[in-house]
Design a protein around this motif. Structure first.
Motif, PDB file in Angstrom:
ATOM      1  N   THR A 109      -2.670  30.851  26.289  1.00  0.00           N
ATOM      2  CA  THR A 109      -3.435  31.921  25.643  1.00  0.00           C
ATOM      3  C   THR A 109      -3.782  31.500  24.222  1.00  0.00           C
ATOM      4  O   THR A 109      -3.415  30.413  23.786  1.00  0.00           O
ATOM      5  N   GLY A 110      -4.443  32.370  23.533  1.00  0.00           N
ATOM      6  CA  GLY A 110      -4.877  32.072  22.166  1.00  0.00           C
ATOM      7  C   GLY A 110      -6.179  32.783  21.849  1.00  0.00           C
ATOM      8  O   GLY A 110      -6.444  33.131  20.711  1.00  0.00           O
ATOM      9  N   SER A 111      -6.985  33.007  22.878  1.00  0.00           N
ATOM     10  CA  SER A 111      -8.224  33.750  22.716  1.00  0.00           C
ATOM     11  C   SER A 111      -7.949  35.194  23.126  1.00  0.00           C
ATOM     12  O   SER A 111      -7.643  35.464  24.293  1.00  0.00           O
ATOM     13  N   LEU A 112      -8.038  36.098  22.182  1.00  0.00           N
ATOM     14  CA  LEU A 112      -7.666  37.486  22.463  1.00  0.00           C
ATOM     15  C   LEU A 112      -8.594  38.111  23.503  1.00  0.00           C
ATOM     16  O   LEU A 112      -9.783  37.820  23.550  1.00  0.00           O
ATOM     17  N   GLY A 113      -8.015  38.976  24.330  1.00  0.00           N
ATOM     18  CA  GLY A 113      -8.813  39.739  25.278  1.00  0.00           C
ATOM     19  C   GLY A 113      -8.857  39.143  26.671  1.00  0.00           C
ATOM     20  O   GLY A 113      -9.547  39.667  27.543  1.00  0.00           O
ATOM     21  N   GLN A 114      -8.153  38.050  26.898  1.00  0.00           N
ATOM     22  CA  GLN A 114      -8.210  37.413  28.216  1.00  0.00           C
ATOM     23  C   GLN A 114      -6.942  37.626  29.036  1.00  0.00           C
ATOM     24  O   GLN A 114      -6.968  37.531  30.261  1.00  0.00           O
ATOM     25  N   GLY A 115      -5.844  37.913  28.380  1.00  0.00           N
ATOM     26  CA  GLY A 115      -4.551  37.964  29.074  1.00  0.00           C
ATOM     27  C   GLY A 115      -4.451  39.055  30.132  1.00  0.00           C
ATOM     28  O   GLY A 115      -3.879  38.838  31.200  1.00  0.00           O
ATOM     29  N   LEU A 116      -5.012  40.223  29.840  1.00  0.00           N
ATOM     30  CA  LEU A 116      -4.833  41.329  30.784  1.00  0.00           C
ATOM     31  C   LEU A 116      -5.587  41.075  32.088  1.00  0.00           C
ATOM     32  O   LEU A 116      -5.107  41.439  33.163  1.00  0.00           O
ATOM     33  N   SER A 117      -6.755  40.440  32.003  1.00  0.00           N
ATOM     34  CA  SER A 117      -7.495  40.108  33.227  1.00  0.00           C
ATOM     35  C   SER A 117      -6.708  39.124  34.083  1.00  0.00           C
ATOM     36  O   SER A 117      -6.618  39.277  35.310  1.00  0.00           O
ATOM     37  N   ILE A 118      -6.167  38.120  33.429  1.00  0.00           N
ATOM     38  CA  ILE A 118      -5.378  37.128  34.174  1.00  0.00           C
ATOM     39  C   ILE A 118      -4.150  37.796  34.782  1.00  0.00           C
ATOM     40  O   ILE A 118      -3.797  37.555  35.944  1.00  0.00           O
ATOM     41  N   GLY A 119      -3.536  38.671  34.005  1.00  0.00           N
ATOM     42  CA  GLY A 119      -2.373  39.404  34.506  1.00  0.00           C
ATOM     43  C   GLY A 119      -2.733  40.273  35.702  1.00  0.00           C
ATOM     44  O   GLY A 119      -1.957  40.383  36.660  1.00  0.00           O
ATOM     45  N   ALA A 120      -3.923  40.872  35.655  1.00  0.00           N
ATOM     46  CA  ALA A 120      -4.357  41.700  36.783  1.00  0.00           C
ATOM     47  C   ALA A 120      -4.527  40.836  38.034  1.00  0.00           C
ATOM     48  O   ALA A 120      -4.165  41.246  39.144  1.00  0.00           O
ATOM     49  N   GLY A 121      -5.063  39.625  37.850  1.00  0.00           N
ATOM     50  CA  GLY A 121      -5.194  38.700  38.974  1.00  0.00           C
ATOM     51  C   GLY A 121      -3.841  38.280  39.525  1.00  0.00           C
ATOM     52  O   GLY A 121      -3.641  38.192  40.740  1.00  0.00           O
ATOM     53  N   ALA A 122      -2.905  38.039  38.620  1.00  0.00           N
ATOM     54  CA  ALA A 122      -1.550  37.645  39.044  1.00  0.00           C
ATOM     55  C   ALA A 122      -0.881  38.800  39.790  1.00  0.00           C
ATOM     56  O   ALA A 122      -0.165  38.591  40.783  1.00  0.00           O
ATOM     57  N   ALA A 123      -1.111  40.017  39.323  1.00  0.00           N
ATOM     58  CA  ALA A 123      -0.515  41.186  39.979  1.00  0.00           C
ATOM     59  C   ALA A 123      -1.151  41.434  41.349  1.00  0.00           C
ATOM     60  O   ALA A 123      -0.464  41.764  42.326  1.00  0.00           O
ATOM     61  N   LEU A 124      -2.454  41.238  41.425  1.00  0.00           N
ATOM     62  CA  LEU A 124      -3.140  41.381  42.713  1.00  0.00           C
ATOM     63  C   LEU A 124      -2.633  40.333  43.704  1.00  0.00           C
ATOM     64  O   LEU A 124      -2.429  40.624  44.890  1.00  0.00           O
ATOM     65  N   SER A 125      -2.397  39.125  43.211  1.00  0.00           N
ATOM     66  CA  SER A 125      -1.845  38.059  44.068  1.00  0.00           C
ATOM     67  C   SER A 125      -0.516  38.484  44.658  1.00  0.00           C
ATOM     68  O   SER A 125      -0.264  38.296  45.853  1.00  0.00           O
ATOM     69  N   ALA A 126       0.356  39.026  43.809  1.00  0.00           N
ATOM     70  CA  ALA A 126       1.686  39.431  44.285  1.00  0.00           C
ATOM     71  C   ALA A 126       1.544  40.458  45.398  1.00  0.00           C
ATOM     72  O   ALA A 126       2.244  40.392  46.413  1.00  0.00           O
ATOM     73  N   ARG A 127       0.599  41.381  45.217  1.00  0.00           N
ATOM     74  CA  ARG A 127       0.419  42.395  46.256  1.00  0.00           C
ATOM     75  C   ARG A 127      -0.106  41.771  47.545  1.00  0.00           C
ATOM     76  O   ARG A 127       0.383  42.070  48.637  1.00  0.00           O
ATOM     77  N   LEU A 128      -1.094  40.877  47.418  1.00  0.00           N
ATOM     78  CA  LEU A 128      -1.654  40.241  48.610  1.00  0.00           C
ATOM     79  C   LEU A 128      -0.611  39.397  49.332  1.00  0.00           C
ATOM     80  O   LEU A 128      -0.630  39.280  50.550  1.00  0.00           O
ATOM     81  N   GLN A 129       0.291  38.800  48.547  1.00  0.00           N
ATOM     82  CA  GLN A 129       1.314  37.935  49.142  1.00  0.00           C
ATOM     83  C   GLN A 129       2.579  38.715  49.490  1.00  0.00           C
ATOM     84  O   GLN A 129       3.603  38.110  49.832  1.00  0.00           O
ATOM     85  N   LYS A 130       2.517  40.034  49.348  1.00  0.00           N
ATOM     86  CA  LYS A 130       3.659  40.916  49.649  1.00  0.00           C
ATOM     87  C   LYS A 130       4.925  40.462  48.923  1.00  0.00           C
ATOM     88  O   LYS A 130       6.022  40.444  49.489  1.00  0.00           O
ATOM     89  N   SER A 131       4.728  40.087  47.674  1.00  0.00           N
ATOM     90  CA  SER A 131       5.860  39.666  46.845  1.00  0.00           C
ATOM     91  C   SER A 131       6.236  40.796  45.911  1.00  0.00           C
ATOM     92  O   SER A 131       5.380  41.557  45.451  1.00  0.00           O
ATOM     93  N   ALA A 132       7.535  40.894  45.605  1.00  0.00           N
ATOM     94  CA  ALA A 132       8.011  41.943  44.683  1.00  0.00           C
ATOM     95  C   ALA A 132       7.887  41.521  43.229  1.00  0.00           C
ATOM     96  O   ALA A 132       8.284  42.265  42.330  1.00  0.00           O
ATOM     97  N   ARG A 133       7.342  40.322  42.988  1.00  0.00           N
ATOM     98  CA  ARG A 133       7.274  39.881  41.591  1.00  0.00           C
ATOM     99  C   ARG A 133       6.367  40.799  40.780  1.00  0.00           C
ATOM    100  O   ARG A 133       5.408  41.365  41.309  1.00  0.00           O
ATOM    101  N   ARG A 134       6.695  40.911  39.509  1.00  0.00           N
ATOM    102  CA  ARG A 134       5.954  41.799  38.621  1.00  0.00           C
ATOM    103  C   ARG A 134       5.305  40.975  37.512  1.00  0.00           C
ATOM    104  O   ARG A 134       5.698  39.839  37.253  1.00  0.00           O
ATOM    105  N   VAL A 135       4.329  41.581  36.885  1.00  0.00           N
ATOM    106  CA  VAL A 135       3.590  40.873  35.835  1.00  0.00           C
ATOM    107  C   VAL A 135       3.610  41.711  34.563  1.00  0.00           C
ATOM    108  O   VAL A 135       3.339  42.913  34.598  1.00  0.00           O
ATOM    109  N   TYR A 136       3.965  41.058  33.464  1.00  0.00           N
ATOM    110  CA  TYR A 136       4.024  41.719  32.163  1.00  0.00           C
ATOM    111  C   TYR A 136       3.067  41.024  31.198  1.00  0.00           C
ATOM    112  O   TYR A 136       3.048  39.790  31.121  1.00  0.00           O
TER     113      TYR A 136
END
Lengths: 265, 310
Positions: A109-136
């Motif tokens: 990271t380093g460029s503000l405003g990009q982290g939450l989108s990436i986090g949303a993608g990571a969270a969507l991945s966990a759901r698609l993969q039926k994983s209990a992992r969480r994203v902060y």
């Protein structure tokens, strides 16, 4: 105080020691989120090792506070003292902003405003993969000036990404001024609520409140924790002072800072 | 090309569950075959391209191969920094699908033209750029590249009928395709304007000039060796692209010629002026920009006259 301790005070000492040695700024930002990052890595995130595929993910969207992250990685044993001491030296992997090559850094990271989108993608991945992992995702309040944050907020709410938690470091200041003067963010809680998020407001320096607020609950929507913090927390002359966004410490300032956090120079 | 792309993507997605499709609310009458077949693997993220690239970065990091779809400028220019700091910086297999390279959205005007996308993407190490010339090549290109490491930008068109004579759907990474052999001059084309280059070669034939035509679809990183083996055989190369003069195929060929000291004169048919203040069909915009067959013929003859003795 022994800097090898796993306390948040020792994390603050690492931040002061390294930024003083490297003569770089962003000290106030790192001190500000020290309690949040310490609580997350020592009490919340489920990460057996940085290579664990099913680990919880953490994104420091406000990448300029990376020194706090490096400090906690040292406490976790993921980076060595030698690596830590290379912070901001030529050829080091540990720069002002976190790079992905460093074990523990889930996303550069380093460029503000990009982290939450990436986090949303990571969270969507966990759901698609039926994983209990969480994203902060730890964001800054001024980062919410970036429109992309609100694109991500809409998306995460629409997708009901309840495994996604954003933590906003509400310190009320940004590079050139106080947020109320530069781009007023209030009413912050109402804005997030209007975007479909569940909102918690806490003292961002209170360990008990932090842990309680970010622990998985029964939300069916993403959650944002608005953490009220003090910029430069722990060092009197830095607290709420704009200049400590960029300024490096002099010898005397370093000694005073360490004394105030109860450490050793 | 976009129908061919989506059909091929459906075929690949049937075999590989990692493939996802995201769109920023575009692709009406194009993306439905995928959306209908794989509703759980299709996401319309709304009119929000920055977020789409960020989400794709998070998905790719977890093992997915997300394809993100929009019109060229919205797929490339708007979220460019997300592309740079996301899939490129993290070396992730995000596939950016930009529809409408050049003037395919003719009457829609400059906001919808893709006339600098290749130049912008070529600045970045760590991403591949694939710009097929027709729908048959689109199919092959996607089959050859869908699972390569790192990100890919596909610059495709809307035309699913026209074919480039002689191309026969060929595509190889890091290779150019010869669609018409010749001896006097080589015309190199990128994208859906390529049929104009072939038509120009046919007209040149009538004037006694034997022009070779190549298609450059694997455009970044530059297919250097393959291109050089062609350029070394000709005194003149004419490039044809629906793209600004800077950064696209003509720039690429100039770089290759200069660095290898090849004695080949270059003449570029590209968009030289800001295409504003007038709208028109793709054909009209090609003619206005000097990209139609007649203009290519003129440019080729001029170049042969002034530089062909190199």
């Amino acid at each position: 105080m022994n800097p090898n301790e796993l306390t948040v005070q020792s994390l603050r000492q690492i931040i002061l020691d390294q930024s003083f040695r490297a003569r770089v700024g962003h000290i106030g930002s790192a001190l500000c989120v020290a309690d949040l990052i310490h609580a997350l890595y020592h009490r919340v995130l489920r990460v057996s090792a940085p290579t664990d595929r099913d680990r919880d993910r953490f994104i420091l969207a406000k990448g300029h506070a990376a020194l706090a992250l490096y400090g906690v990685f040292y406490q976790k044993g993921w980076v060595t003292r030698e690596q830590l001491n290379s912070y901001c030296t030529d050829g080091s992997l540990l720069g002002v902003h976190p790079e992905r090559g460093l074990p523990g850094v889930d996303f550069a990271t380093g460029s503000l405003g990009q982290g939450l989108s990436i986090g949303a993608g990571a969270a969507l991945s966990a759901r698609l993969q039926k994983s209990a992992r969480r994203v902060y995702v730890l964001m800054s309040d001024a980062e919410c000036n970036e429109g992309a944050c609100w694109e991500a907020a809409m998306f995460a709410a629409h997708q009901r990404l309840s495994n996604l938690t954003a933590i906003v470091d509400v310190n009320g200041q940004q590079a050139l001024g106080y947020t109320r003067d530069v781009m007023d963010l209030q009413p912050m809680a109402d804005r997030w609520r209007a975007f479909g998020w569940s909102v918690a407001e806490i003292d961002g320096h209170d360990m008990t409140q932090i842990v309680a607020a970010v622990k998985p609950g029964s939300d069916r929507v993403p959650r944002v924790v608005l953490a009220r913090t003090t910029f430069g927390k722990g060092v009197s002359y830095m607290q709420n002072q704009i200049k400590w966004h960029y300024w490096p410490m002099s010898d005397d300032e370093y000694k005073q800072a360490v004394r105030e956090i109860g450490g050793q120079s | 090309m976009r129908a061919a792309f989506i059909q091929t993507l459906v075929e690949l997605a049937t075999q590989d569950e990692r493939i996802l499709l995201l769109t920023a609310d575009l692709g009406y009458l194009a993306i439905e075959p995928f959306a209908d077949r794989f509703p759980d693997r299709f996401f319309n993220v709304g009119v929000a391209e920055d977020n789409m690239l960020g989400v794709a970065t998070g998905l790719a990091d977890s093992g997915f191969i997300p394809f993100v779809y929009s019109i060229v400028p919205f797929a490339v220019l708007r979220p460019f920094e997300f592309i740079r700091n996301g899939p490129i910086m993290h070396r992730l297999p995000v596939r950016i699908v930009g529809v409408g390279g050049g003037f395919e959205y003719g009457h829609n005007g400059l906001t919808h033209f893709g006339v600098e996308d290749v130049g912008v993407m070529r600045t970045q190490p760590g991403i591949r750029v694939v710009a097929p010339a027709d729908h048959e090549q689109t199919r092959t290109a996607l089959r050859r590249t869908w699972d390569v490491a790192g990100p890919v930008y596909y610059r495709i068109g809307k035309d699913d009928r026209t074919v480039v004579t002689g191309l026969a759907g060929q595509f190889e990474l890091d290779e150019v395709q010869t669609v018409r052999p010749g001896r006097d001059v080589v015309i190199a084309a990128m994208g859906s304007v390529a049929p104009e280059a072939v038509a120009a070669a046919e007209q040149l034939r009538e004037q006694g000039v034997d022009a070779e035509v190549i298609v450059v679809a694997s455009i970044h990183p530059a297919p250097e060796q393959s291109l050089l083996s062609v350029l070394r055989r000709f005194p003149v190369c004419v490039t044809v692209e629906a793209h600004y003069l800077s950064g696209g195929l003509g720039s690429l060929v100039a770089e290759v010629i200069a660095e290898a000291s090849v004695p080949c004169r270059l003449a570029r048919c590209a968009v030289r002026e800001l295409p504003i203040g007038v709208t028109g069909s793709q054909r009209f915009m090609h003619e206005r920009s000097g990209l139609d067959r007649a203009a290519i013929v003129r440019r080729t003859l001029e170049a042969l006259k002034t530089g062909g003795k190199a």
